[in-house]
Design a protein around this motif. Structure first.
Motif, short mmCIF file in Angstrom:
data_model
loop_
_atom_site.label_atom_id
_atom_site.label_comp_id
_atom_site.label_asym_id
_atom_site.label_seq_id
_atom_site.Cartn_x
_atom_site.Cartn_y
_atom_site.Cartn_z
N VAL A 51 0.82 -1.21 0.00
CA VAL A 51 0.00 0.00 0.00
C VAL A 51 0.85 1.25 0.00
O VAL A 51 0.65 2.17 -0.82
N ARG A 52 1.80 1.34 0.92
CA ARG A 52 2.60 2.56 1.02
C ARG A 52 3.33 2.90 -0.28
O ARG A 52 3.26 4.05 -0.75
N PRO A 53 4.06 1.96 -0.91
CA PRO A 53 4.73 2.30 -2.17
C PRO A 53 3.76 2.79 -3.25
O PRO A 53 4.09 3.71 -4.01
N ALA A 54 2.56 2.19 -3.31
CA ALA A 54 1.58 2.62 -4.32
C ALA A 54 1.04 4.00 -4.01
O ALA A 54 0.79 4.80 -4.93
N VAL A 55 0.85 4.31 -2.73
CA VAL A 55 0.37 5.65 -2.35
C VAL A 55 1.44 6.69 -2.68
O VAL A 55 1.15 7.75 -3.26
N VAL A 56 2.67 6.42 -2.32
CA VAL A 56 3.76 7.36 -2.57
C VAL A 56 3.93 7.62 -4.06
O VAL A 56 4.14 8.76 -4.50
N ALA A 57 3.82 6.55 -4.85
CA ALA A 57 4.00 6.69 -6.30
C ALA A 57 2.78 7.26 -7.00
O ALA A 57 2.89 7.80 -8.11
N GLY A 58 1.61 7.17 -6.36
CA GLY A 58 0.38 7.61 -7.02
C GLY A 58 -0.09 6.65 -8.08
O GLY A 58 -0.62 7.06 -9.12
N SER A 59 0.07 5.34 -7.82
CA SER A 59 -0.20 4.32 -8.84
C SER A 59 -1.67 3.95 -8.97
O SER A 59 -2.09 3.47 -10.03
#
Length: 445
Positions: free
Chosen positions: A297-305
């Motif tokens: 979740v966190r990597p996707a939120v940070v990237a805006g995926s």
């Protein structure tokens, strides 16, 4: 309220030749039906139901876990989870991980099945959730039956009384190569997809439509979406290429699909490329591929995926974890829907209860059920798609019961097949090799 035993019955049921990025569905789907037998505290038994994939490794693990469940209270679902995790990590002493031991139950087989388990594997190399989830559903069903309460109430109560589902449209052959055309017919063109959608909407009343893409060239699938929009101007539309497009193809397709889609699902693989497409697309991107664990979740939120997440209790670790996932989505600003794979009515009942209990589900959920409902193993009439929705069952637990005759019939089909795994690609290749005309009709990329 102690668990007495776990009965696992592998079944196989008919499936149409539905095309996808991986190949084509084989003539039968493999599933496993779980019956968790619990002492009701008064000398009688209550049985909780669960359902999951029927691959050999899943059956191996369920057999092994089942051999250690007796004596655990059915309310101790965290204890069940710890047992599963301990077994998968090889931390439970005195366990025979041999394939022969795990498969002793299936003594009516003539050949030892191909299997990836059981064997201790270091977490997270193997996902505990996929083994535990069906057990948790069976525990919750048994809990609800014990106290006379629907599962939705055990999950916190109803956010809605019925759960809307989306029609799941597929490119498909008229029938399997060695069989007569099925009732749905061929769908290899925009016109064929629209005809399939008309039947789905007329029969089940669906109010949104999803097309499984990644089968033909993107321009052909975009043409199908345009044809669906012309025929159904008010239905939200989704397209799922299953992450087979290149980044440039996805950027071009997103531009062509501007104004047509409710969301575009997994056009590319990976968080980084999803973020690039999301930055340029006018519609939200959805996923059930690049976010499948809380750690994603966190990597996707940070990237805006991601704009919309497709949860799945089979993947995320059960019904309670799926309700909690709704809170995660609200916290990070994502929409939430539910992913589906080929399934029977126990899974549909579980999906309906968890979606009803999860206020954050604002998008119609996926379901393959119309493709497989004719061979369900539930008592007829307990679950029905009406106006595109399933009413939350009012009975205790999941509110559904096994049709024992149907279960035994589908178990016999499973034994006769002698197949242990699903392999869409291998099946497609076998057909392409047998029929010279197949490549033009069934190129999965």
């Amino acid at each position: 309220m102690l668990i007495r035993e776990l009965r696992v019955t592998p079944v196989a049921f008919a499936d149409p030749p539905l095309l996808n990025a991986g190949g084509v569905h084989q003539p039968h789907v493999l599933r496993a039906v779980l019956e968790l037998v619990v002492d009701d505290g008064r000398g009688a038994e209550v049985t909780g139901l669960g359902e999951c994939a029927g691959h050999a490794w899943q059956l191996d693990w369920l057999e092994l876990v089942g051999s250690r469940l007796a004596g655990i209270t059915v309310y101790d679902t965290e204890g069940v989870r710890r047992l599963v995790q301990g077994l998968l990590k090889g931390e439970v002493p005195g366990v025979d991980y041999g394939v022969e031991a795990a498969w002793r139950r299936w003594s009516d087989r003539t050949d030892r099945p191909e299997s990836g388990g059981p064997a201790p594997v270091p977490a997270p190399a193997f996902d505990v959730n996929r083994v535990y989830s069906a057990l948790e559903v069976a525990c919750l069903d048994a809990q609800g039956r014990l106290i006379g309460t629907p599962v939705v109430d055990l999950l916190g109560g109803r956010a809605r009384d019925s759960v809307p589902y989306s029609a799941y449209l597929f490119y498909k052959w008229a029938g399997h190569p060695d069989a007569e055309p099925d009732e749905w017919g061929e769908a290899l063109t925009p016109e064929g997809v629209v005809a399939q959608a008309r039947r789905m909407v007329a029969r089940y009343g669906f109010r949104s439509l999803k097309l499984k893409g990644g089968v033909f060239a993107p321009e052909q699938e975009i043409a199908a979406v345009r044809a669906l929009r012309a025929e159904f101007p008010d239905h939200p539309l989704r397209l799922d290429p299953n992450a087979v497009w290149s980044l440039q193809t996805a950027l071009d397709a997103a531009r062509e699909l501007d104004g047509l889609l409710e969301y575009l699902e997994d056009p590319v693989a990976g968080t980084a490329d999803m973020a690039t497409v999301a930055a340029h697309a006018t519609m939200p991107l959805a996923t059930n591929m690049c976010v499948t664990r809380l750690e994603d979740v966190r990597p996707a939120v940070v990237a805006g995926s991601v704009g919309i997440l497709l949860g799945d209790h089979h993947i995320w670790g059960g019904l309670r974890a799926s309700v909690a996932l709704g809170d995660v989505c609200r916290a990070v600003g994502w929409g939430l829907s539910m992913h589906s794979n080929s399934h029977l009515g126990i899974s549909l009942a579980a999906m309906t209860h968890v979606s009803a209990a999860t206020a954050a589900v604002h998008h119609d959920s996926d379901t393959h059920y119309p493709w497989n409902a004719a061979e369900d193993i539930l008592v007829p009439g307990e679950l029905e798609l009406v106006d595109g929705s399933v009413a939350v069952p009012r009975g205790p637990g999941l509110g559904v019961d096994l049709d024992r005759t149907a279960l035994e019939r589908l178990h016999s089909v499973y034994l006769e097949l002698g197949r242990e795994h699903r392999n869409d690609r291998r099946y497609l290749e076998s057909v392409v090799g047998a029929r010279a005309e197949a490549p033009d009709q069934a190129n999965p990329t």
